[in-house]
Design a protein around this motif. Structure first.
Motif, mmCIF file in Angstrom:
data_model
loop_
_atom_site.group_PDB
_atom_site.id
_atom_site.type_symbol
_atom_site.label_atom_id
_atom_site.label_comp_id
_atom_site.label_asym_id
_atom_site.label_seq_id
_atom_site.Cartn_x
_atom_site.Cartn_y
_atom_site.Cartn_z
ATOM 1 N N ASP A 22 -6.005 -17.346 4.608
ATOM 2 C CA ASP A 22 -5.546 -16.393 5.581
ATOM 3 C C ASP A 22 -5.448 -14.930 4.704
ATOM 4 O OD1 ASP A 22 -3.566 -14.880 7.356
ATOM 5 O OD2 ASP A 22 -3.864 -16.622 8.512
ATOM 6 N N GLU A 23 -5.762 -14.009 5.507
ATOM 7 C CA GLU A 23 -5.610 -12.774 4.726
ATOM 8 C C GLU A 23 -4.141 -12.326 4.715
ATOM 9 O OE1 GLU A 23 -6.440 -9.813 8.664
ATOM 10 O OE2 GLU A 23 -7.832 -10.264 7.338
ATOM 11 N N ASP A 24 -3.209 -12.839 5.415
ATOM 12 C CA ASP A 24 -1.775 -12.707 5.368
ATOM 13 C C ASP A 24 -1.208 -13.403 4.289
ATOM 14 O OD1 ASP A 24 -1.632 -10.616 7.588
ATOM 15 O OD2 ASP A 24 -1.594 -12.156 8.981
ATOM 16 N N THR A 25 -1.859 -14.105 3.414
ATOM 17 C CA THR A 25 -1.379 -14.771 2.158
ATOM 18 C C THR A 25 -0.621 -14.016 1.406
ATOM 19 O OG1 THR A 25 -2.988 -16.583 2.552
ATOM 20 C CG2 THR A 25 -1.947 -16.228 0.340
ATOM 21 N N TRP A 26 0.437 -14.422 0.880
ATOM 22 C CA TRP A 26 1.320 -13.423 0.085
ATOM 23 C C TRP A 26 0.278 -13.207 -1.476
ATOM 24 C CZ3 TRP A 26 6.954 -15.545 -1.468
ATOM 25 C CH2 TRP A 26 7.551 -14.310 -2.254
ATOM 26 N N SER A 86 0.718 -8.913 0.881
ATOM 27 C CA SER A 86 -0.093 -9.640 1.260
ATOM 28 C C SER A 86 -1.620 -9.299 1.001
ATOM 29 C CB SER A 86 -0.188 -9.885 2.869
ATOM 30 O OG SER A 86 -0.648 -8.698 3.624
ATOM 31 N N ARG A 125 -4.055 -8.651 2.842
ATOM 32 C CA ARG A 125 -4.445 -7.688 3.931
ATOM 33 C C ARG A 125 -3.601 -6.426 3.587
ATOM 34 N NH1 ARG A 125 -3.187 -5.229 8.662
ATOM 35 N NH2 ARG A 125 -4.967 -4.893 10.064
ATOM 36 N N GLN A 126 -2.456 -6.263 3.265
ATOM 37 C CA GLN A 126 -1.793 -4.917 2.998
ATOM 38 C C GLN A 126 -2.592 -4.221 1.720
ATOM 39 O OE1 GLN A 126 2.192 -6.705 2.892
ATOM 40 N NE2 GLN A 126 2.825 -5.603 4.588
ATOM 41 N N TRP A 182 0.289 -1.033 5.363
ATOM 42 C CA TRP A 182 0.526 -1.612 4.207
ATOM 43 C C TRP A 182 1.864 -1.629 3.779
ATOM 44 C CZ3 TRP A 182 -3.389 2.391 4.502
ATOM 45 C CH2 TRP A 182 -2.738 3.946 4.049
ATOM 46 N N GLN A 188 7.188 -6.077 4.634
ATOM 47 C CA GLN A 188 7.845 -6.547 5.870
ATOM 48 C C GLN A 188 9.149 -6.903 5.645
ATOM 49 O OE1 GLN A 188 6.048 -6.572 9.181
ATOM 50 N NE2 GLN A 188 4.882 -5.269 7.628
#
Length: 555
Positions: free
Chosen positions: A182-186, A205, A207-208, A403, A406
């Motif tokens: 998953d692209e939201d992986t840390w 992440s 993605r960011q 980016w 959060q």
């Protein structure tokens, strides 16, 4: 959010996630022969770099490091650090870039808080590790990083270490298929210090970081804010790689297979040597480093006209900008913070502004830049109301973008404060022009409230920097019974400048008498010091200056 009609998806269709491994993959497509260089010790091309990243992944995997585990790195800016940027994160593990300039107690806190499982550490930093090693609660593996292997020496391997980095890589397989996830992986974490409490864990992440890279590419390569061409440019960071991933530029440079130079420990002679020998054309640093280089005797003996430098971390003063431009260095101001990955604005001169004489560009180049692509930026007053972008009204800079962090790791209260009202609050007071130029007035805690006026400490520092003979200046507010606060200045003068307090005050008073400057900007006291206190990332440490104020100002 409004209700929309989503596109239908075919069951067999695959949409690759935005992962750091996909940035790495681009480096082999077009210019794999280009080099990555470490000081005068090590050189490789992108084919070798990719091979070493895969070997690093195998070294870590063989030692039990997998998805979700955190790997800490202590190193100077190096090719090894760059390999960790890609090798650790592409495993699905988390890269913890340790700020080696924090105190031992702070470093211990960050390592335990981040739950580091493995540590890669340069031998120069072993004293730091030795001071805290017995109190680490989660670390299982230690790997030594040493420059001795590049000069034919054998480094001493401390007890309990798995071995030395280069030796471990050589014995590892270079076959490794990085997985999809998953692209939201840390992907990364690091810790930023504030005025109170323990350091805060900032996290990003895949993605960011992917989107930050796309934003940089759009602004630098597309809009040419700071012209960046993978064909013509040679990149050398002079911002620590532990500090917000060296501002994200290594990800962009690697994706574009740009020639990259990593200088290790920052030494003026080595930086200038690499600058000239390797043809460096683009760098980024804090004002302290640029000031050190500009005032180096060697700088006046070499041609620096191809060098572009982005300044961040602290304000670029007009005095320093002029000194750099006089040497042919093209300087630009950037703005951001640890929590924003970090870029939110960079100097961008449009077609008309680029035609201005260079001395008339100084005002633009020392602003905080134009808002970066994909970033939404507003100004907000103390009541949560938006302030007009008219170039005059000021308010706190708040932002949104693809980016921005959060929150803070395991600190929901401070995370909620950061994102109060759905906007990331920077703590910086600024104005915005209708054409998107950002001008920082000050940090909210550094604005000087004197005689009913709000005075920017940055503005006074900028004025002082333009006085002939001033190398550096720092201004803070100090309590005053009559006026509430008054500005006080610390000055570092250039060698043999022969400045006097009376002379500096007379220079500022002349501007006041001519109506160019408000009387409130004249510091009550000016003190000459050998150096100005700095934070771990090279910013003026106004918190420390205030705590020492009675000694530094009152004697």
């Amino acid at each position: 959010m409004i209700q929309t009609k989503l596109i239908p998806r075919t069951a067999e269709a695959i949409e690759p996630p935005m992962l750091i491994k996909n940035l790495l993959a681009q480096s082999l497509k077009y210019e794999p022969h280009r080099e990555i260089i470490y000081r005068d010790l090590f050189r490789m091309n992108y084919v070798e770099f990719n091979r070493r990243v895969r070997q690093l992944a195998n070294v870590l995997t063989e030692r039990g490091i997998g998805p979700g585990d955190t790997v800490a790195v202590f190193d100077w800016d190096s090719h090894r650090y760059l390999e960790c940027f890609f090798g650790v994160t592409s495993l699905g593990a988390v890269l913890h870039t340790v700020n080696v300039r924090l105190s031992s107690a702070q470093i211990l806190y960050t390592m335990n808080h981040a739950q580091d499982k493995a540590v890669l550490i340069h031998e120069d930093f072993l004293p730091i590790l030795n001071a805290v090693r017995g109190q680490l609660t989660t670390v299982d593996e230690f790997i030594l990083l040493s420059d001795k292997v590049y000069t034919g020496e054998e480094p001493a391997i401390p007890a309990g270490f798995a071995g030395e980095y280069e030796h471990l890589l050589k014995s590892a397989s270079d076959v490794y298929a990085f997985p999809d996830f998953d692209e939201d992986t840390w992907a990364t974490t690091f810790y930023t210090t504030g005025t109170t409490g323990n350091p805060k864990g900032v996290y990003f992440s895949h993605r960011q970081l992917f989107m930050h890279t796309m934003g940089l590419m759009t602004y630098l390569c597309g809009y040419q804010a700071v012209p960046f061409s993978s064909v013509q440019d040679v990149y050398m960071p002079i911002t620590p790689m532990f500090h917000v991933h060296a501002w994200g530029f290594p990800f962009l440079a690697t994706m574009l297979s740009t020639k990259q130079i990593y200088p290790g420990r920052y030494e003026p002679e080595m930086l200038l040597k690499l600058l000239m020998k390797e043809g460096v054309t683009i760098s980024h640093c804090v004002p302290t480093i640029l000031n050190m280089l500009v005032n180096s005797p060697v700088a006046k003996q070499v041609d620096l006209s191809r060098w572009k430098v982005i300044i961040g971390g602290s304000a670029l003063t007009k005095g320093l900008a002029k000194a750099a431009l006089d040497l042919g260095i093209q300087v630009y101001q950037g703005y951001g913070m640890s929590e924003t990955a970090p870029v939110m604005s960079i100097t961008h001169l449009n077609d008309l502004e680029r035609q201005l004489p260079i001395d008339q560009q100084v005002d633009l180049r020392t602003r905080a830049g134009r808002i970066a692509p994909f970033i939404e930026m507003r100004l907000m007053d103390d009541n949560g109301n938006f302030v007009p972008h008219d170039g005059h009204s000021i308010g706190e800079v708040v932002a949104r973008g693809p980016w921005l962090t959060q929150g803070y790791y395991e600190d929901p209260e401070r995370g909620s404060e950061l994102w109060k009202g759905g906007w990331l609050h920077t703590g910086d007071v600024a104005s915005l022009t209708p054409d998107n130029w950002l001008q920082i007035a000050d940090r909210t805690k550094d604005v000087i409230k004197t005689g009913g006026e709000w005075v920017s400490s940055l503005d006074i520092e900028d004025l002082l920097s333009q006085v002939e003979g001033v190398a550096e200046a720092a201004v803070v507010g100090f309590p005053d019974e009559r006026w509430g606060e008054r500005p006080h200045a610390l000055i570092v003068q250039k060698p043999d400048a022969g400045l006097t307090v009376a002379g500096i005050k007379a220079s500022l008073q002349a501007k006041i008498d001519q109506g160019h400057l408000n009387k409130w900007y004249l510091p009550d006291q000016i003190v000459f010091v050998p150096e100005i206190p700095k934070t771990s990332v090279g910013k003026i440490d106004k918190k420390r200056i205030r705590s020492e104020m009675k000694t530094l100002i009152l004697g």
